[in-house]
Design a protein around this motif. Structure first.
Motif, mmCIF file in Angstrom:
data_model
loop_
_atom_site.group_PDB
_atom_site.id
_atom_site.type_symbol
_atom_site.label_atom_id
_atom_site.label_comp_id
_atom_site.label_asym_id
_atom_site.label_seq_id
_atom_site.Cartn_x
_atom_site.Cartn_y
_atom_site.Cartn_z
ATOM 1 N N UNK A 1 0.408 6.962 6.869
ATOM 2 C CA UNK A 1 -0.646 6.161 7.478
ATOM 3 C C UNK A 1 -1.218 6.766 8.740
ATOM 4 N N UNK A 2 -0.794 7.990 9.064
ATOM 5 C CA UNK A 2 -1.189 8.610 10.326
ATOM 6 C C UNK A 2 -2.113 9.808 10.149
ATOM 7 N N UNK A 3 -2.339 10.248 8.917
ATOM 8 C CA UNK A 3 -3.209 11.396 8.679
ATOM 9 C C UNK A 3 -4.672 10.978 8.847
ATOM 10 N N UNK A 4 -5.436 11.803 9.527
ATOM 11 C CA UNK A 4 -6.835 11.459 9.793
ATOM 12 C C UNK A 4 -7.819 12.216 8.904
ATOM 13 N N UNK A 5 -7.356 13.243 8.227
ATOM 14 C CA UNK A 5 -8.282 14.089 7.458
ATOM 15 C C UNK A 5 -8.373 13.753 5.985
ATOM 16 N N UNK B 1 -2.923 7.392 -0.795
ATOM 17 C CA UNK B 1 -2.060 7.274 0.387
ATOM 18 C C UNK B 1 -2.031 5.834 0.894
ATOM 19 N N UNK B 2 -3.178 5.147 0.880
ATOM 20 C CA UNK B 2 -3.231 3.748 1.312
ATOM 21 C C UNK B 2 -2.373 2.863 0.411
ATOM 22 N N UNK B 3 -2.525 3.025 -0.890
ATOM 23 C CA UNK B 3 -1.760 2.205 -1.832
ATOM 24 C C UNK B 3 -0.264 2.506 -1.730
ATOM 25 N N UNK B 4 0.085 3.776 -1.526
ATOM 26 C CA UNK B 4 1.499 4.116 -1.412
ATOM 27 C C UNK B 4 2.092 3.557 -0.119
ATOM 28 N N UNK B 5 1.339 3.613 0.962
ATOM 29 C CA UNK B 5 1.813 3.064 2.235
ATOM 30 C C UNK B 5 2.089 1.569 2.093
ATOM 31 N N UNK B 6 1.161 0.856 1.479
ATOM 32 C CA UNK B 6 1.327 -0.585 1.321
ATOM 33 C C UNK B 6 2.448 -0.906 0.333
ATOM 34 N N UNK C 1 -4.308 -1.375 9.894
ATOM 35 C CA UNK C 1 -5.715 -1.013 9.741
ATOM 36 C C UNK C 1 -5.914 -0.018 8.602
ATOM 37 N N UNK C 2 -4.929 0.843 8.379
ATOM 38 C CA UNK C 2 -5.029 1.858 7.330
ATOM 39 C C UNK C 2 -5.125 1.225 5.942
ATOM 40 N N UNK C 3 -4.407 0.134 5.731
ATOM 41 C CA UNK C 3 -4.345 -0.471 4.396
ATOM 42 C C UNK C 3 -5.215 -1.723 4.249
ATOM 43 N N UNK C 4 -5.841 -2.148 5.324
ATOM 44 C CA UNK C 4 -6.623 -3.384 5.271
ATOM 45 C C UNK C 4 -7.675 -3.388 4.156
#
Length: 269
Positions: A206-210, A219-224, A249-252
């Motif tokens: 959830x911390x990668x910006x690129x 990545x969003x779905x895996x984080x959640x 905020x990343x997964x909202x």
């Protein structure tokens, strides 16, 4: 506390993928599940793992499945590759967990649950393929690495966390300049896993910006998914819900869709 030298020593001790597993993976990638099953028969530990994992309740088989040819036939090539990577993760897992209150059965259950729900997510997103499905197998490596690096200094870490309320991933990065997910990437390279797997899992911090496009969405779905799984009572009790920080905020943007997929999954089990 954890130093860069300790991390380097830990990485140095990671064994290469066993010959039988590499051979079995090659047959699976080539679509020859018959030869894959015959190859897997040569590794008693791998054979036991396959039987144990596939017969966990999450897979839903009414009768025990024990024949490897049948197991590989049921799984298919994508899921078979995923489970072989999951087996590699168990080679890293400690015999006794020091930081998290886990045992082998709980770890197998976590692997199986993550895998099954990840497959449903990928089907929902129409992004299911060999590598995207296998990406979920690398995620538990972050927990294994965390336990290995912090288990020996548990009291110091707990004291630090009580003062600053930091997650383990943040502590490691501040101490060494490397995150748990950076180390996962090194493991993936050592075991010759496809680069896409590393990028998705690293993004799941959830911390990668690129990140952009499908990789960001995965990545969003895996984080959640990770935090959904670790919010279950057994894993909260084990302390697993505190090893990385939840990036709301990343997964909202995908939260509602995620819950619809998961709730549908739960209602049809």
């Amino acid at each position: 506390m954890v130093t860069q030298e300790q991390i380097a020593l830990y990485i140095q001790k990671i064994p290469p993928a066993p010959t039988v597993v590499r051979e079995t993976l090659e047959y699976v990638r080539g679509g020859d599940l018959v030869k894959a099953a015959k190859s897997a028969e040569n590794d008693p530990a791998l054979k036991l793992y396959l039987k144990t994992l596939v017969n966990r309740p999450i897979y839903g088989f009414r009768n025990e499945v024990s024949d490897l040819s049948q197991i590989f036939g049921i799984l298919g090539t994508s899921t078979a590759q995923q489970i072989l990577y999951s087996y590699l993760m168990t080679l890293l897992a400690p015999k006794e967990w020091s930081l998290f209150a886990l045992n082998n059965h709980a770890f197998y259950d976590l692997q199986a649950s993550l895998s099954r729900r990840w497959e449903k997510i990928l089907r929902h997103l129409s992004l299911l393929n060999h590598d995207t499905e296998s990406a979920i197998t690398l995620l538990p490596a972050s927990m294994i690495v965390c336990d290995a690096l912090f288990g020996a200094c548990r009291s110091e870490v707990e004291q630090l966390r009580s003062v600053k309320a930091l997650d383990y991933n943040t502590i490691l990065f501040r101490l060494s300049g490397q995150s748990l997910f950076d180390i996962c990437n090194v493991i993936a390279e050592k075991w010759e896993m496809p680069p896409l797997i590393s990028r998705i899992v690293h993004g799941a911090s959830g911390l990668d910006t690129g990140l952009t496009g499908d990789e960001k969405m995965l990545a969003q779905w895996m984080h959640l998914l990770l935090f959904y799984e670790l919010s279950q009572g057994a894993y909260v009790a084990a302390g697993l819900n505190e090893f990385i920080d939840f990036q709301i905020e990343f997964v909202e943007p995908i939260y509602v869709s995620f819950m619809q997929v998961v709730e549908y999954d739960e209602s049809n089990r």
